[in-house]
Write a protein that holds these residues in place. Sequence first.
Motif, PDB file in Angstrom:
ATOM      1  N   TYR A  40       0.893  -1.291   0.040  1.00 52.66           N
ATOM      2  CA  TYR A  40       0.058   0.085   0.113  1.00 52.66           C
ATOM      3  C   TYR A  40       0.800   1.427   0.099  1.00 52.66           C
ATOM      4  CZ  TYR A  40      -3.606   3.310   1.536  1.00 52.66           C
ATOM      5  OH  TYR A  40      -4.315   4.678   1.490  1.00 52.66           O
ATOM      6  N   TRP A  45      -3.875   0.215  -2.270  1.00 49.97           N
ATOM      7  CA  TRP A  45      -3.295  -1.160  -2.502  1.00 49.97           C
ATOM      8  C   TRP A  45      -2.780  -1.655  -3.889  1.00 49.97           C
ATOM      9  CZ3 TRP A  45      -1.832  -3.184   1.765  1.00 49.97           C
ATOM     10  CH2 TRP A  45      -2.320  -3.335   3.062  1.00 49.97           C
ATOM     11  N   CYS A 101      -8.424  -3.436  11.038  1.00 51.12           N
ATOM     12  CA  CYS A 101      -8.022  -2.412  10.306  1.00 51.12           C
ATOM     13  C   CYS A 101      -8.497  -1.030  10.529  1.00 51.12           C
ATOM     14  CB  CYS A 101      -8.065  -2.911   8.703  1.00 51.12           C
ATOM     15  SG  CYS A 101      -6.863  -4.043   8.086  1.00 51.12           S
ATOM     16  N   ILE A 109      -8.219  -4.026   3.372  1.00 47.79           N
ATOM     17  CA  ILE A 109      -8.047  -4.816   2.098  1.00 47.79           C
ATOM     18  C   ILE A 109      -9.210  -5.100   1.424  1.00 47.79           C
ATOM     19  CG2 ILE A 109      -7.105  -6.968   1.408  1.00 47.79           C
ATOM     20  CD1 ILE A 109      -5.682  -5.657   4.437  1.00 47.79           C
ATOM     21  N   ALA A 143      -1.450  -7.444   8.250  1.00 48.09           N
ATOM     22  CA  ALA A 143      -1.261  -5.958   7.744  1.00 48.09           C
ATOM     23  C   ALA A 143      -0.586  -5.420   8.803  1.00 48.09           C
ATOM     24  CB  ALA A 143      -2.516  -5.588   7.173  1.00 48.09           C
ATOM     25  N   TYR A 158       1.821   0.616   3.882  1.00 48.49           N
ATOM     26  CA  TYR A 158       1.682  -0.654   4.451  1.00 48.49           C
ATOM     27  C   TYR A 158       1.661  -1.855   3.781  1.00 48.49           C
ATOM     28  CZ  TYR A 158      -1.002   2.510   7.546  1.00 48.49           C
ATOM     29  OH  TYR A 158      -1.541   3.448   8.393  1.00 48.49           O
ATOM     30  N   ARG A 159       1.963  -3.155   4.273  1.00 50.68           N
ATOM     31  CA  ARG A 159       2.126  -4.497   3.468  1.00 50.68           C
ATOM     32  C   ARG A 159       1.055  -5.255   4.199  1.00 50.68           C
ATOM     33  NH1 ARG A 159       7.450  -5.224   1.138  1.00 50.68           N
ATOM     34  NH2 ARG A 159       8.082  -3.029   0.427  1.00 50.68           N
ATOM     35  N   PHE A 160       0.679  -6.144   3.104  1.00 50.62           N
ATOM     36  CA  PHE A 160      -0.450  -7.202   3.430  1.00 50.62           C
ATOM     37  C   PHE A 160       0.219  -8.474   2.964  1.00 50.62           C
ATOM     38  CE2 PHE A 160      -4.015  -9.719   1.837  1.00 50.62           C
ATOM     39  CZ  PHE A 160      -4.539 -10.297   3.237  1.00 50.62           C
TER      40      PHE A 160
END
Length: 357
Positions: A40, A45, A101, A109, A143, A158-160
Amino acid sequence: MDTLTDIAVQKAEQSRLPEVDLDNPGFGKVFTDHMLEMEYKNGEWKQPVIKPYGPIQITPALSTLHYGQSVFEGTKAYYIDGKTVNLFRPEKNYERMANSCERLCIPKIDRETFLEGIRKLVKLDHKWVPEKDGNSLYIRPFACAWDTQVAAKVSDTYRFYIILSPVGSYYDAPVRLITSQNYVRAVEGGFGEAKTAGNYAASFYPARKAQQMGFSQVLWLDAFDHEYVEEVGTMNIFFLIDDVLITPPLGGTILPGVTRDSVLKLARSWDMDVEERKIGMTEVMEAARSGKLQEVFGAGTAAVISPVKEIRHHGELITIHEDGRGPVGQKLYDTIYGIQRGKLEDRFNWTHSIEVA
């Protein structure tokens, strides 16, 4: 990101599966060949990618490490036969993760990305789903904040991820619980209902003290009176008192468990008397003394239905189950696990089948 089925796949050159004993994998110790990653940045995203499982390069200034802006989920895939693998209510995990979240200021997401990411990853690594009864493939979406700035603020990046792990039973025996008067898991207005890393970190110290005293976990009580039952560190809690199934209500301090919801729906479909209400330890202890406390069990994704053998409160120890589950807990376990493994009729349409062959 384009259509939500646009998940690029980079296959591992060689599988590590031959090195793994799927009959005895432990819990959360080994991981499959692939993982899903999505980034993200710039307010959106990006396209997710499935890639070989491996280390993630980070900097010491990663904001998650300093400020704990992180959420996760846990669900499972179950072996049916050589052609089919089942998921169990993954849409409920998505709903809870979306709420987590929101509470942690992490961009949500997309629902289809979450569900399709799980399906595609499980299908790719389906040979890792254990066939042994009682074992399964644990699915861990998570996440976290990805800014490289040591500043107490909401992250901009961010990372998922989704990772998979073949697992065995979480508890091998009935659990022993102890209440705590000195520590609390959550307070009203906090994020007790979010599945976030900080909730678990806060519980580790009192849980370790409980284990040093010979108990499995802490039975958490409310933060103000230290009287009303909330949940156990790894599962929601149920009491069968005088043929009434009782569990604490959701109110912001308790994690809304998927297995908890499944237990409530099943029990009501069997015309059991079910109550979601406050239940104090005074009531529990008195029910035990009078013989009205018939069963106590925990419900959770990892544990499914775990019988509680003993509870210690204010120095008094009560014994509920000497060996194994009671009749209601066993029926719930057999039904939920039977649905998960495709052995019983799925009247609630809880399972999602993945054709792998």
